[in-house]
Design an enzyme around this catalytic site. Structure first.
Site, PDB file in Angstrom:
ATOM      1  N   ASP A   1     -11.888 -10.412  -1.488  1.00 55.01           N
ATOM      2  CA  ASP A   1     -13.172 -10.728  -0.859  1.00 55.01           C
ATOM      3  C   ASP A   1     -14.225  -9.849  -1.508  1.00 55.01           C
ATOM      4  O   ASP A   1     -13.900  -8.836  -2.136  1.00 55.01           O
ATOM      5  CB  ASP A   1     -13.161 -10.610   0.679  1.00 55.01           C
ATOM      6  CG  ASP A   1     -12.472  -9.381   1.235  1.00 55.01           C
ATOM      7  OD1 ASP A   1     -12.357  -8.374   0.512  1.00 55.01           O
ATOM      8  OD2 ASP A   1     -12.059  -9.416   2.414  1.00 55.01           O
TER       9      ASP A   1
ATOM     10  N   GLU B   1       0.807  -1.227   0.000  1.00 51.67           N
ATOM     11  CA  GLU B   1       0.000   0.000   0.000  1.00 51.67           C
ATOM     12  C   GLU B   1       0.840   1.278   0.000  1.00 51.67           C
ATOM     13  O   GLU B   1       0.656   2.162   0.837  1.00 51.67           O
ATOM     14  CB  GLU B   1      -0.975  -0.018   1.183  1.00 51.67           C
ATOM     15  CG  GLU B   1      -1.862  -1.255   1.176  1.00 51.67           C
ATOM     16  CD  GLU B   1      -2.927  -1.270   2.270  1.00 51.67           C
ATOM     17  OE1 GLU B   1      -2.849  -0.429   3.180  1.00 51.67           O
ATOM     18  OE2 GLU B   1      -3.829  -2.119   2.193  1.00 51.67           O
TER      19      GLU B   1
ATOM     20  N   HIS C   1     -10.153  -6.138  -2.771  1.00 59.59           N
ATOM     21  CA  HIS C   1     -11.229  -6.045  -1.774  1.00 59.59           C
ATOM     22  C   HIS C   1     -12.364  -5.313  -2.472  1.00 59.59           C
ATOM     23  O   HIS C   1     -12.313  -4.080  -2.643  1.00 59.59           O
ATOM     24  CB  HIS C   1     -10.765  -5.254  -0.546  1.00 59.59           C
ATOM     25  CG  HIS C   1      -9.709  -5.958   0.247  1.00 59.59           C
ATOM     26  ND1 HIS C   1      -9.967  -7.124   0.942  1.00 59.59           N
ATOM     27  CD2 HIS C   1      -8.399  -5.679   0.451  1.00 59.59           C
ATOM     28  CE1 HIS C   1      -8.847  -7.528   1.551  1.00 59.59           C
ATOM     29  NE2 HIS C   1      -7.891  -6.667   1.263  1.00 59.59           N
TER      30      HIS C   1
ATOM     31  N   GLU D   1      -5.755 -10.628  -1.996  1.00 62.31           N
ATOM     32  CA  GLU D   1      -6.596 -10.491  -0.801  1.00 62.31           C
ATOM     33  C   GLU D   1      -8.069 -10.403  -1.164  1.00 62.31           C
ATOM     34  O   GLU D   1      -8.821  -9.621  -0.587  1.00 62.31           O
ATOM     35  CB  GLU D   1      -6.202  -9.230  -0.014  1.00 62.31           C
ATOM     36  CG  GLU D   1      -4.742  -9.148   0.345  1.00 62.31           C
ATOM     37  CD  GLU D   1      -4.397  -7.947   1.223  1.00 62.31           C
ATOM     38  OE1 GLU D   1      -5.304  -7.316   1.803  1.00 62.31           O
ATOM     39  OE2 GLU D   1      -3.198  -7.634   1.314  1.00 62.31           O
TER      40      GLU D   1
END
Ligand code: XIL
Length: 647
Positions: free
Chosen positions: A431, A322, A400, A429
């Site tokens: 979801d 990030e 995400h 990651e």
């Protein structure tokens, strides 16, 4: 449609990996919870609670949450002192317990938190179940969290402490309960056998490696990412003191089960202890040459130790996480790292990681890389650094996302953008939140959202598979909906972003990945069947009423929930419910009672804790069963030998 706002993750960093603050689970599908401990202090004693050292515990009637008494702790000389209860032998490994405690200060105010201390081989570890929560002397405050023990221990105690003061406080009405775990479905395809273009992974905590969770993980996944266990706060909480207590068991499990491991993450602005950014003078670092040298030395030391500890066990590292902020004109996040060291922290991190782990693929990982501005800044940075010779092997897209955002086209542009850089790409990651804004909250995931989610999983996996060769793995940020960071981020509410539900059963989302022709047939989206036959055919006696519901159904198996209501005028102290199955159904597991089945005839007697049903009261139990052909609802029930009304 914008992405969910990213609130300060720092607020969440206090959560232990094995503890997730609970929210109401999918009530329709959840079996009845079983309570394993209750402390109400109504008997005038301290009910086996003890201090953590020399503080004083006493029963108190000054204030009470329920009834007339509570537990008072006084004489504390340190904030960590407080009431504690031995739960060794009460809490079983691999079971997720919901712990609830009411707290109230005797005077003044503070923050209280709920934790578990465990010891293995004499080494203590402290798992936070509920983080700092404001408490005063004016009201009772509830702390509720979930805790799963993932290791063998010789010492296990639940305790409450405060953050700042040593003031006296009360606790009351402590409970711990669990929902019996369901067996995993073994008769459905493994995700990893269907998706063969790349390894499919899941982010895990210790809780995902034991019993049913461990079985689900190894059945469906090729790869794991420790969700928190390799972050700086977990591995080097104080300078040059390295601890791998969280990560080592996960890595050992992965190795023993042939799972690949993604290392996450060596450098991030969150979950990094404050000492890292504190200068030799004890002050926060600034952009001086001296602070920069110290910071980069700490960074180098950290990576040398952590990456070396795992040697070749970890094949991929998220070296930096990030670093892009598209709201900056140059696209670079103004983190402490950047503010002190400029881009040199990224250069140093990759250089050292390559040196220590030459076998590993080194990644730069970020979220919202489907957003054009962010994607383009990331592209530019990777291009620049690669041109400088910084050893970046891949770009990690967190993904995400939610059921409405982003489009497949934007996600495709995210992938195609990086192809000219000739680097690997991984989805790291993923979801899919059922929420489209921070203001929504559902106690139970609505069927239409779960269906939409299934289509998102279908379409996104189809896209990733199309880019086979470019996309070299896809990892989901969690194993099942019972343990997802989205239950507390960006706000506390129950989310359901993964392929398996809170009882580890396959959702429509799973079928979206595995066999989209079956979307809609999974239990999560089929409405609960609530029952025929009508009361006129089964008038009963008026002293009991039964509601029999099929709460989930899949090829060959189903889950049932039975509510037994005492509609008579006398209380029951024990009960026995009987019925006949007419479709050859067979009960395999039952909770909230004890069952026997002989041919079609089923008898369920109460469990020790739910035998009493007051007049007008009710209780329920749940079960798993098998069926073939059809699964008719039983037409009649008897309670203690008397026919019941069927609702
Ligand atoms: C999350 C964890 O899942 C939580 O348990 C923790 O409290 C906060 O961090 N992007 C990342 C991950 O790179 O490290 C974050 O993980 C989720 C967002």
């Amino acid at each position: 449609m914008r992405a969910l706002p990213r609130l300060a993750l720092a607020a969440l960093t206090a959560l232990a990996t094995v503890a997730v603050v609970s929210a109401t689970a999918d009530a329709a599908a959840d079996p009845t919870p079983i309570t394993v401990l209750t402390s109400d202090f109504e008997d005038g004693t301290v009910q086996s609670w003890a201090g953590r050292s020399a503080e004083t515990l006493a029963n108190s009637t000054t204030v009470a949450h329920g009834g007339a008494a509570s537990l008072l702790v006084s004489g504390r000389t340190a904030t960590w002192q407080g009431p504690s209860l031995n739960v060794l032998g009460t809490f079983e490994k691999g079971t997720a317990y919901t712990i609830s405690v009411w707290v109230r200060m005797a005077s003044a105010s503070d923050n209280a938190r709920l934790s578990v201390e465990r010891r293995t081989g004499g080494v203590a570890a402290y798992d936070q179940v509920v983080g700092n929560t404001a408490v005063t002397s004016g009201a009772w405050v509830n702390l509720t969290g979930r805790y799963t023990l993932a290791t063998d221990v010789e010492f296990l105690r639940v305790y409450v402490e405060t953050a700042s003061t040593t003031g006296d406080f009360h606790i009351d009405d402590v409970t711990a309960s669990y929902v019996p775990a369901l067996p995993i479905q073994t008769d459905i395809p493994s995700v990893k056998d269907v998706v063969t273009e790349f390894p499919v992974g899941a982010a895990i905590t210790g809780a995902e490696t034991v019993t049913q969770h461990g079985q689900l993980l190894t059945k469906h996944f090729d790869s794991v990412t420790p969700g928190n266990a390799l972050k700086w706060d977990a591995t080097e909480p104080t300078e040059n003191t390295f601890t791998y207590a969280q990560a080592d068991p996960l890595i050992a499990f992965a190795k023993a089960n042939g799972l690949a491991i993604r290392g996450h993450t060596l450098v991030w602005h969150n979950q990094t202890p404050s000492w890292v950014f504190t200068g030799a003078d004890g002050q926060p670092m600034t952009a001086t040459a001296e602070d920069k040298t110290l910071l980069l030395a700490r960074l180098e030391n950290h990576i040398r130790n952590v990456a070396a500890h795992y040697g070749t066990d970890i094949g991929v590292w998220d070296v930096v996480n990030e670093v892009i902020d598209e709201s900056q004109s140059d696209g670079l996040r103004r983190s402490n790292w950047y503010n002190v060291a400029g881009l040199d922290y990224i250069r140093t991190a990759f250089r050292v990681a390559r040196e220590v782990a030459p076998h590993a693929k080194l990644y730069i990982n970020d979220y919202n890389t489907n957003v054009a501005a962010k994607r383009d800044f990331l592209f530019g940075l990777v291009q620049q650094l690669k041109a400088e010779g910084v050893p970046i092997d891949g770009v990690g897209h967190q993904v995400h996302i939610n059921i409405n955002w982003p489009t497949v086209a934007d996600t495709e542009s995210m992938l195609t953008k990086f192809i000219p850089l000739n680097i690997d790409q991984q989805v790291t990651e993923m979801d899919v939140s059922i929420y489209t804004s921070s203001s929504e909250s559902f106690p139970t995931p609505p069927a239409d959202r779960l269906l939409k989610q299934a289509y998102v999983y279908r379409d996104m996996f189809a896209l990733f598979r199309k880019y086979q060769g470019e996309v070299t793995s896809v990892t989901l940020w969690g194993l099942a909906d019972d343990n997802t960071w989205l239950d507390t981020y960006p706000v506390a509410r129950k989310d359901a972003p993964l392929l398996f539900d809170t009882t580890l059963q396959a959702k429509s989302a799973y079928w979206g990945v595995v066999d989209p022709s079956k979307i809609g047939t999974s239990p999560s989206v089929s409405p609960s069947v609530s029952v025929s036959p009508s009361t006129s055919t089964n008038p009963g006696t008026g002293s009991c009423a039964v509601t029999y519901r099929i709460t989930g159904s899949w090829p060959g198996g189903f889950q049932g929930d039975v509510k037994v209501a005492n509609t008579g005028s006398a209380a029951l102290t024990s009960w026995k419910l009987a019925w006949q199955f007419t479709g050859g159904q067979q009960i395999s597991q039952l909770w909230g009672g004890a069952h026997t089945q002989s041919g079609a005839a089923v008898t369920v007697s109460n469990a020790a804790w739910n035998g009493s049903i007051a007049a007008g009261g009710s209780t329920s139990f749940g079960f798993l069963g098998s069926w073939t052909g059809s699964n008719p609802v039983p037409a009649a029930f008897t309670l203690n030998g008397t026919a019941c009304t069927v609702l």
